[in-house]
Structures are given as structure tokens and as C-alpha cells.
Scaffold this active site. Sequence first.
Site, PDB file in Angstrom:
ATOM      1  N   ASP A   1       0.846  -1.201   0.000  1.00 47.45           N
ATOM      2  CA  ASP A   1       0.000   0.000   0.000  1.00 47.45           C
ATOM      3  C   ASP A   1       0.881   1.249   0.000  1.00 47.45           C
ATOM      4  OD1 ASP A   1      -1.309  -2.224   1.173  1.00 47.45           O
ATOM      5  OD2 ASP A   1      -2.688  -0.966   2.300  1.00 47.45           O
TER       6      ASP A   1
ATOM      7  N   ASP B   1      -0.570  -2.964  -4.188  1.00 47.71           N
ATOM      8  CA  ASP B   1      -1.765  -2.981  -3.329  1.00 47.71           C
ATOM      9  C   ASP B   1      -2.399  -1.598  -3.422  1.00 47.71           C
ATOM     10  OD1 ASP B   1      -3.695  -3.455  -1.220  1.00 47.71           O
ATOM     11  OD2 ASP B   1      -2.432  -5.078  -0.514  1.00 47.71           O
ATOM     12  N   ASP B   2      -3.200  -1.210  -2.435  1.00 46.10           N
ATOM     13  CA  ASP B   2      -3.910   0.055  -2.561  1.00 46.10           C
ATOM     14  C   ASP B   2      -2.962   1.232  -2.795  1.00 46.10           C
ATOM     15  OD1 ASP B   2      -6.616  -0.881  -1.984  1.00 46.10           O
ATOM     16  OD2 ASP B   2      -5.846  -1.307   0.016  1.00 46.10           O
TER      17      ASP B   2
ATOM     18  N   HIS C   1      -4.085  -1.833  -6.367  1.00 47.28           N
ATOM     19  CA  HIS C   1      -5.477  -2.227  -6.147  1.00 47.28           C
ATOM     20  C   HIS C   1      -6.454  -1.060  -6.186  1.00 47.28           C
ATOM     21  CE1 HIS C   1      -4.205  -6.184  -3.928  1.00 47.28           C
ATOM     22  NE2 HIS C   1      -3.794  -6.118  -5.171  1.00 47.28           N
TER      23      HIS C   1
ATOM     24  N   ARG D   1     -12.801   1.954  -4.959  1.00 44.49           N
ATOM     25  CA  ARG D   1     -13.210   0.824  -4.096  1.00 44.49           C
ATOM     26  C   ARG D   1     -13.598   1.296  -2.695  1.00 44.49           C
ATOM     27  NH1 ARG D   1      -9.893  -4.722  -2.707  1.00 44.49           N
ATOM     28  NH2 ARG D   1      -8.139  -3.346  -2.236  1.00 44.49           N
TER      29      ARG D   1
ATOM     30  N   LYS E   1     -14.875  -0.655   0.879  1.00 48.28           N
ATOM     31  CA  LYS E   1     -15.177  -1.938   1.539  1.00 48.28           C
ATOM     32  C   LYS E   1     -15.539  -1.664   2.991  1.00 48.28           C
ATOM     33  CE  LYS E   1     -10.835  -3.286   1.011  1.00 48.28           C
ATOM     34  NZ  LYS E   1      -9.607  -4.098   1.091  1.00 48.28           N
TER      35      LYS E   1
END
Length: 373
Positions: free
Chosen positions: A191, A212-213, A234, A267, A269
Amino acid sequence: MVSARIAALVLGAGALVAAAPAPTPTQPAKLQDRAASCTFTDAAVASKSKTACSTIVLSNIAVPSGTTLDMTKLNDGTTVIFEGTTSFGYKEWEGPLISVSGTKITVKGASGHVIDGNGAKWWDGEGSNGGKTKPKFFYAHSLKQSTISNLNVKNTPVQGFSINSATDLVLDHITIDNSAGDITDGGHNTDAFDVGSSSGITISNANIKNQDDCLAINSGTNIHFVDGTCSGGHGLSIGSVGGRSDNTVDGVVIENSTITNSQNGVRIKTVYDATGKVNNVTYKDITLSGITKYGVVIEQDYENGSPTGTPTTGVPITDLTLSGVKGSVSSSATPIYILCGTGSCSDWTWSNVAVTGGKASTECSGVPSGASC
Ligand SMILES: *[C@@H]1O[C@H](CO)[C@@H](O)[C@H](O)[C@H]1NC(C)=O
Ligand SMILES: *[C@@H]1O[C@H](CO)[C@@H](O)[C@H](O)[C@H]1NC(C)=O
């Protein structure tokens, strides 16, 4: 030079004591006896002497394995400059490799510098889920009214910047290039920016290549991500929200950014069976390309880092604006996926959302008016 300065100051303080009957000269004396600029080539010496200098130049520092380049609790107004190559010895440990805290702190990189996390020594494709214990890269914790700018970072072992308990912090022109980790058993959970329990955070002009993010906001208020470029990871994420001590995300603007060759674009979540809230979030002028999983994905079903397929309603997602979210996903990907509990997603305003390619989802549920799947 420095000792001459301090000697002069001590003399001055003595004179003051002699002249005034009840002096308390410690505060002004402390401020004045900080040398204007100190250049360090050794991490331990820099950490030990950090409060004696108003500008700290970290020049070609090789940080010993298993130790933090510790710039915490700096005096107000301190400037820290990374110069040359900053490198880190190898050890399996949690890190962080660098930690900075204080108020009105300026952290920046000198022209031509690089902070090399030497990630390849740790990378095993498992990130923080197993394998080698990997040090986190940079703690920007308890930084207030501060700026971190123009840093050139390569190859973080695992997560990059951890922004926690920070207020009024700007991170501008941060480059992270972890693309060397795009190999089998390479970088994972790298990340770029993880934000928690922070307020008034601006991340501008970030240029990120990772796995990743690009951004992950777990909690916080008044957070702005603008003019960013994200590749290989991501996407620009909120969450997963829930199950921590702070579970509020309120007031986020993510705008004018591109996301390429990434699993996801936009995104959000939230955690299954948890409580909290995600409110007043705007994604504006986001351009997607080469997205391999979801262009836009919003789901209220996460548990232990994976989707359960069953959404719950304890972390409502309200006042969500998507405006000008455009681009394409790859043929095997899903342009938009929304999985909300009954009534737990509301007040959504979507305009100019045009994500093309891939296959439309047949599994969206709880989609509020204003959005479409
Ligand atoms: C929503 O969040 C933005 C960005 O933090 C803020 O400027 C705005 O005032 C918030 N709106 C409301 C209604 O609180
Ligand atoms: C948006 O991003 C582009 C490319 O990064 C930049 O040239 C432009 O100035 C940005 N516009 C705004 C309004 O920030």
C-alpha cells in the site's frame, strides 16, 4: 563553528543572568542554541542529536538493520531533508524503517535523492500475510501542521506511508516506485498511503507504482487526494472500515487522478457485522484503464480481508458522489459491482460514470437510487 555559537550563547545567557534578578532563560536559550543546520551521515547520531538542530540533513544514511531512522518528537518547526541515498539493512522485523513526528515539521527530499527500501530482500509474494516479517516503511504518526514533499521512494518491503493520528498534514509529490516487485513472489501489500484516525490530510501529485492500494482510508475526516497517478496496484480505496477502534470515514474528496493496470479503480469496503460509517465521499474526475477486477466496487461484506458475499448494514455508506469516473476495464473484469445491505447505502449521486469493457455483474444488490450497476 557550532561550538563557537553555543559558547557565545552561554556567555550571553550568563550576561543575562548577571543583569536580571530573577531570570528564566532556559526557553529562549534552548531555541537559540539549536544550530541552524546539521548534516548527519549516521542514523544513530542523527536520532540522538535531532532536537539540537532546526534543519536536519540526512545525507547518504545507511540505516542499520532492525533500527528505525527515528525523527520522532522533533522540535516545532524542524526541517528534515533526505539527501543522496538512504538505505536500510536487512532484518525480519516489523519496522518502521523511518518515523517522523512533531508539529510544523517539513520533510523533503533534495534533488537527486532516493530512499531505497531495498524491498527485494524481503519480497516473497506474501506481503504481511506470511513468509518473512517485513518492516513497514514510513510512520507519519502524530504529525501536525506539517508537510512531507518531494520524496523519491523505491521498493518498500511492504506498506509505505502509514498516516495515523495526524492533523493538517500535506503529502505532496511523493513518488513510490515498487515496480521491481512486479515479479513472481515479489512485492505484496505494498500500500502506498494508509490513513487512519487522521484529519485534514492532503495527498497531492502522488506517483505510485505498487502491488496494493494506492490509497486506503480506514478512518479519518477531511481527507483529500488530488492529481494522483496510480499504477499496478489495487486502486483508490476506502476501507475496509469497521472492526477497529476508529470506524468513521467522513469527508473525503478523491479527484483528478488516474488508475492504470490495477485490480480495481474506485473501491469502498466495509466489514461484515461491524459498526461505523462512511459518509460524504466524493470521487471526481477519475480515469481508469487496464483494470483487471472491478472498475468501481463497493461492498459491505468484508471479513478477515475477503468478501463473504453477504452484506450487513452496520457501516452505512451515505452521501457518496461519483462524478466523471471514466475509462475501461479488461475483458475478464467487471465494470461496476455494488453489494449493499438493505437500506445501508443511501444518498448517492452519480453523474458521468462511464466504465466500459468487461462483463456486467449479475450479483449487485442493495443498489440505492442514484447509482446503477
Ligand atoms: C464533505 O466533505 C468535504 C471534504 O472534507 C467538506 O469540505 C464538506 O464541508 C463536507 N460536507 C458536509 C456537508 O459536511
Ligand atoms: C489534473 O491532472 C492533470 C494531470 O495530472 C494536471 O495537468 C491538471 O493540472 C490537473 N487539474 C486540476 C484541476 O488539478
